[in-house]
Design a protein around this motif. Structure first.
Motif, PDB file in Angstrom:
ATOM      1  N   THR A   1      -3.756  -3.338 -10.618  1.00  0.00           N
ATOM      2  CA  THR A   1      -3.998  -2.516 -11.639  1.00  0.00           C
ATOM      3  C   THR A   1      -3.188  -2.850 -12.789  1.00  0.00           C
ATOM      4  OG1 THR A   1      -2.170  -1.140 -10.873  1.00  0.00           O
ATOM      5  CG2 THR A   1      -4.236  -0.315 -10.295  1.00  0.00           C
ATOM      6  N   GLY A   2      -3.651  -2.552 -13.957  1.00  0.00           N
ATOM      7  CA  GLY A   2      -3.033  -2.745 -15.305  1.00  0.00           C
ATOM      8  C   GLY A   2      -3.676  -1.788 -16.430  1.00  0.00           C
ATOM      9  N   GLU A   3      -3.072  -2.005 -17.439  1.00  0.00           N
ATOM     10  CA  GLU A   3      -3.671  -0.992 -18.722  1.00  0.00           C
ATOM     11  C   GLU A   3      -3.876  -1.992 -19.776  1.00  0.00           C
ATOM     12  OE1 GLU A   3      -0.344   1.793 -19.230  1.00  0.00           O
ATOM     13  OE2 GLU A   3      -1.709   3.275 -17.906  1.00  0.00           O
ATOM     14  N   LEU A   4      -4.912  -1.390 -20.565  1.00  0.00           N
ATOM     15  CA  LEU A   4      -5.310  -2.087 -21.744  1.00  0.00           C
ATOM     16  C   LEU A   4      -5.112  -0.979 -22.994  1.00  0.00           C
ATOM     17  CD1 LEU A   4      -8.784  -3.890 -21.008  1.00  0.00           C
ATOM     18  CD2 LEU A   4      -6.672  -5.077 -22.132  1.00  0.00           C
ATOM     19  N   VAL A  43      -4.043 -14.612 -11.517  1.00  0.00           N
ATOM     20  CA  VAL A  43      -3.018 -13.823 -10.824  1.00  0.00           C
ATOM     21  C   VAL A  43      -3.341 -13.902  -9.131  1.00  0.00           C
ATOM     22  CG1 VAL A  43      -2.030 -11.388 -10.300  1.00  0.00           C
ATOM     23  CG2 VAL A  43      -2.823 -11.940 -12.621  1.00  0.00           C
ATOM     24  N   GLY A  44      -2.487 -14.514  -8.427  1.00  0.00           N
ATOM     25  CA  GLY A  44      -2.712 -14.855  -7.131  1.00  0.00           C
ATOM     26  C   GLY A  44      -1.536 -15.433  -6.415  1.00  0.00           C
ATOM     27  N   MET A 100      -4.486   4.411 -23.547  1.00  0.00           N
ATOM     28  CA  MET A 100      -4.526   3.474 -22.334  1.00  0.00           C
ATOM     29  C   MET A 100      -5.678   3.334 -21.726  1.00  0.00           C
ATOM     30  SD  MET A 100      -1.833   1.425 -23.740  1.00  0.00           S
ATOM     31  CE  MET A 100      -1.233   0.279 -22.467  1.00  0.00           C
ATOM     32  N   THR A 101      -6.362   2.269 -21.188  1.00  0.00           N
ATOM     33  CA  THR A 101      -7.394   2.356 -20.348  1.00  0.00           C
ATOM     34  C   THR A 101      -6.803   1.783 -19.022  1.00  0.00           C
ATOM     35  OG1 THR A 101      -9.049   2.077 -22.152  1.00  0.00           O
ATOM     36  CG2 THR A 101      -9.781   1.752 -19.823  1.00  0.00           C
ATOM     37  N   THR A 102      -6.757   2.311 -17.967  1.00  0.00           N
ATOM     38  CA  THR A 102      -6.505   1.673 -16.769  1.00  0.00           C
ATOM     39  C   THR A 102      -7.340   0.836 -16.070  1.00  0.00           C
ATOM     40  OG1 THR A 102      -4.677   3.746 -16.176  1.00  0.00           O
ATOM     41  CG2 THR A 102      -5.461   2.255 -14.352  1.00  0.00           C
ATOM     42  N   ILE A 103      -7.076  -0.287 -15.662  1.00  0.00           N
ATOM     43  CA  ILE A 103      -8.034  -1.202 -15.153  1.00  0.00           C
ATOM     44  C   ILE A 103      -7.534  -1.346 -13.568  1.00  0.00           C
ATOM     45  CG2 ILE A 103      -8.868  -3.707 -15.111  1.00  0.00           C
ATOM     46  CD1 ILE A 103      -9.397  -2.144 -17.557  1.00  0.00           C
ATOM     47  N   LYS A 104      -8.490  -1.716 -12.795  1.00  0.00           N
ATOM     48  CA  LYS A 104      -8.471  -1.671 -11.335  1.00  0.00           C
ATOM     49  C   LYS A 104      -9.316  -2.459 -10.744  1.00  0.00           C
ATOM     50  CE  LYS A 104      -7.836   0.944  -6.710  1.00  0.00           C
ATOM     51  NZ  LYS A 104      -7.828   2.507  -6.631  1.00  0.00           N
ATOM     52  N   ILE A 105      -8.786  -3.562 -10.069  1.00  0.00           N
ATOM     53  CA  ILE A 105      -9.864  -4.676  -9.328  1.00  0.00           C
ATOM     54  C   ILE A 105      -9.419  -5.039  -8.189  1.00  0.00           C
ATOM     55  CG2 ILE A 105     -10.548  -5.546 -11.773  1.00  0.00           C
ATOM     56  CD1 ILE A 105      -8.565  -7.961 -11.275  1.00  0.00           C
ATOM     57  N   PRO A 106     -10.336  -5.238  -7.183  1.00  0.00           N
ATOM     58  CA  PRO A 106     -10.198  -5.793  -5.869  1.00  0.00           C
ATOM     59  C   PRO A 106      -8.945  -6.960  -5.691  1.00  0.00           C
ATOM     60  CG  PRO A 106     -12.412  -5.228  -6.004  1.00  0.00           C
ATOM     61  CD  PRO A 106     -11.682  -5.179  -7.526  1.00  0.00           C
ATOM     62  N   PRO A 136       2.366 -13.109 -12.801  1.00  0.00           N
ATOM     63  CA  PRO A 136       2.886 -12.439 -11.490  1.00  0.00           C
ATOM     64  C   PRO A 136       2.223 -11.074 -11.264  1.00  0.00           C
ATOM     65  CG  PRO A 136       4.504 -11.927 -13.392  1.00  0.00           C
ATOM     66  CD  PRO A 136       3.488 -13.120 -13.937  1.00  0.00           C
ATOM     67  N   SER A 137       1.548 -10.555 -12.301  1.00  0.00           N
ATOM     68  CA  SER A 137       0.791  -9.402 -12.075  1.00  0.00           C
ATOM     69  C   SER A 137      -0.399  -9.132 -13.077  1.00  0.00           C
ATOM     70  CB  SER A 137       1.772  -8.084 -12.293  1.00  0.00           C
ATOM     71  OG  SER A 137       2.176  -8.030 -13.899  1.00  0.00           O
ATOM     72  N   LEU A 138      -1.262  -8.184 -12.869  1.00  0.00           N
ATOM     73  CA  LEU A 138      -2.288  -8.033 -13.880  1.00  0.00           C
ATOM     74  C   LEU A 138      -1.646  -7.708 -15.020  1.00  0.00           C
ATOM     75  CD1 LEU A 138      -5.168  -7.837 -14.440  1.00  0.00           C
ATOM     76  CD2 LEU A 138      -5.581  -5.693 -13.468  1.00  0.00           C
ATOM     77  N   GLN A 139      -0.978  -6.804 -15.106  1.00  0.00           N
ATOM     78  CA  GLN A 139      -0.431  -6.241 -16.227  1.00  0.00           C
ATOM     79  C   GLN A 139       0.370  -7.197 -17.239  1.00  0.00           C
ATOM     80  OE1 GLN A 139      -0.984  -3.215 -17.890  1.00  0.00           O
ATOM     81  NE2 GLN A 139      -0.117  -4.039 -19.655  1.00  0.00           N
TER      82      GLN A 139
END
Length: 419
Positions: free
Chosen positions: A14-17, A369-370, A1-7, A387-390
């Motif tokens: 955060t989420g995972e691909l 997502v907001g 998995m690749t972890t994604i983190k954005i402001p 509800p979330s990035l994931q």
């Protein structure tokens, strides 16, 4: 998995691909900020580009300094402390100075926001007021540009004999790059002025990253010369909001010098077009509402496959941010209908954001997502809400079973991705 983190707001999502998806990042280049920001501003003022810099203001009786509102993360306090020191040194006292918040057609900045905008010490030291484009008697006519734009400008600016603009050079989807004379013409202009200028957005040359030959930018620059600007101080920021370079001097020459530096930071190559783009405007204040966050969506749409998916992570603590944006979105039941309706009628500010928003929707499906985007707002702006990035990632991948490439844009508003 690749972890994604954005402001996101003043924090992160955060989420995972899954590992079978190639992940590429499109973000402003990592450029170090200067070690001493105040020293860099001082250097720019002492080495002006295109004119005599502060000497242009010697002997001024009333000085107005235009700054951006809270939707722009300009380090105003750092700049103003140096600028006031320099103005005092040439005989201009604090009581001769007014700081004007160039709110454009945004809501006027209330006095309780002044310390956030200019710094607590500055707000206590110098008079601060906000532009209000709709306040009775606040605008005065100056003339008409060669492109037919009626010029209405804040009277406090016009009544001053020393005029300074402070701004941040950042990508802009209509005028190419922000700052320069835009701080005056759009920040302190009337609706008729801003409407006529922004009506150029339907022209192909009025586009992200283009300055020369851009009708909207050239109109702004012409108006700046007609109204009069003594000095600009513009900064280029890195992804951590640190000053990379400050420029000062003539409103055209200094701005173009700053744009050349901004290009090196903001314009980045992207190896290939993506099935999925995960974008953030860059956190607060750039995701303060959907009206501002739209810019990030537009930048993301440049590098997503037609029919792909864009996930926009934007807090939107102020919701939509503009009722006329929503009115524009309600002019049709599909993005194509909204675009057609906008083209048929007279240009209206606020509703132009619906046109720009729908240009992205025509290209890709959008999941937002907001926290500030409720179900009804999502319905009006024709997006789905997660509800979330994931959760958004899982929704997107269900619709993109053969997805191979994802592009992550953590600072989308400040990134010009080039395939």
């Amino acid at each position: 998995m690749t972890t994604i983190k954005i402001p996101y707001g003043q924090g992160y999502l955060t989420g995972e691909l899954p590992g079978n998806i190639k992940v590429q990042e499109a973000a402003p280049r990592e450029v170090a900020g200067v070690p001493d920001a105040a020293a860099e501003v001082r250097r720019a003022l002492e080495q002006p580009t295109g004119n005599r810099g502060l000497e242009e203001l010697r002997g001024a009786r009333r000085v107005v300094i235009v700054v951006s509102d809270l939707t722009r993360p300009v380090p105003n306090e750092i700049i103003l402390l140096v600028l006031l020191e320099k103005l005092n040194a040439i005989g201009i006292k604090d009581e001769q100075i007014t700081i004007l918040v160039g709110a454009g057609l945004h809501r006027p900045a209330p006095p309780e926001e002044f310390p956030q905008i200019v710094g607590t010490a500055i707000a206590a030291r110098v008079k601060v007021i906000s532009h209000d484009a709709y306040a009775p008697g606040i605008l005065q006519p100056v003339g008409v540009s060669s492109r037919g734009t009626p010029i209405w400008i804040n009277r406090h600016y016009l009544e001053a004999d020393g005029r300074i603009l402070i701004g941040m050079i950042d990508p802009h989807q209509i005028v190419g790059y922000s700052a320069g004379a835009k701080s005056l013409v759009i920040g302190c202009g009337g609706e008729a002025t801003i409407r006529a200028n922004h009506a150029h957005l339907v022209e192909p040359e009025a586009t992200l990253g283009r300055v020369e030959g851009n009708p909207a930018r050239e109109d702004i620059d012409e108006i700046g010369g007609l109204v009069g600007i003594n000095l600009i101080i513009n900064v280029v920021l890195n992804s951590h909001k640190g000053i990379v370079r400050a420029v000062a001097g003539h409103y055209l020459a200094a701005h173009r010098a700053g744009v050349a530096i901004a290009r090196q930071v903001c314009e980045v190559p992207v190896p290939e077009i993506a099935d999925l783009v995960i974008a953030s405007p860059g956190g607060f204040p750039k995701d303060i509402n959907l009206y501002q966050a739209q810019k990030g969506l537009a930048h993301a749409a440049r590098v997503v496959k037609e029919g792909g998916v864009i996930i926009l992570g934007a807090e939107c603590r102020e919701g939509a941010g503009e009722d006329r944006f929503l009115a524009g979105m309600q002019a049709g039941s599909t993005p194509e209908e909204v675009i057609a309706a906008f083209r048929k009628k007279e240009f209206q500010m606020g509703q132009h954001k619906a046109f720009l928003w729908c240009r992205s929707l025509v290209r890709a499906r959008v999941i937002v997502v907001g926290d500030g985007v409720d179900d009804e707002l999502a319905r009006v702006v024709m997006v789905r809400k997660a509800p979330s990035l994931q959760a958004a990632i899982e929704m997107a991948l269900q619709e993109l079973p053969g997805a191979k490439v994802a592009t992550v844009m953590p600072k989308a508003n400040s990134t010009i991705p080039e395939l």
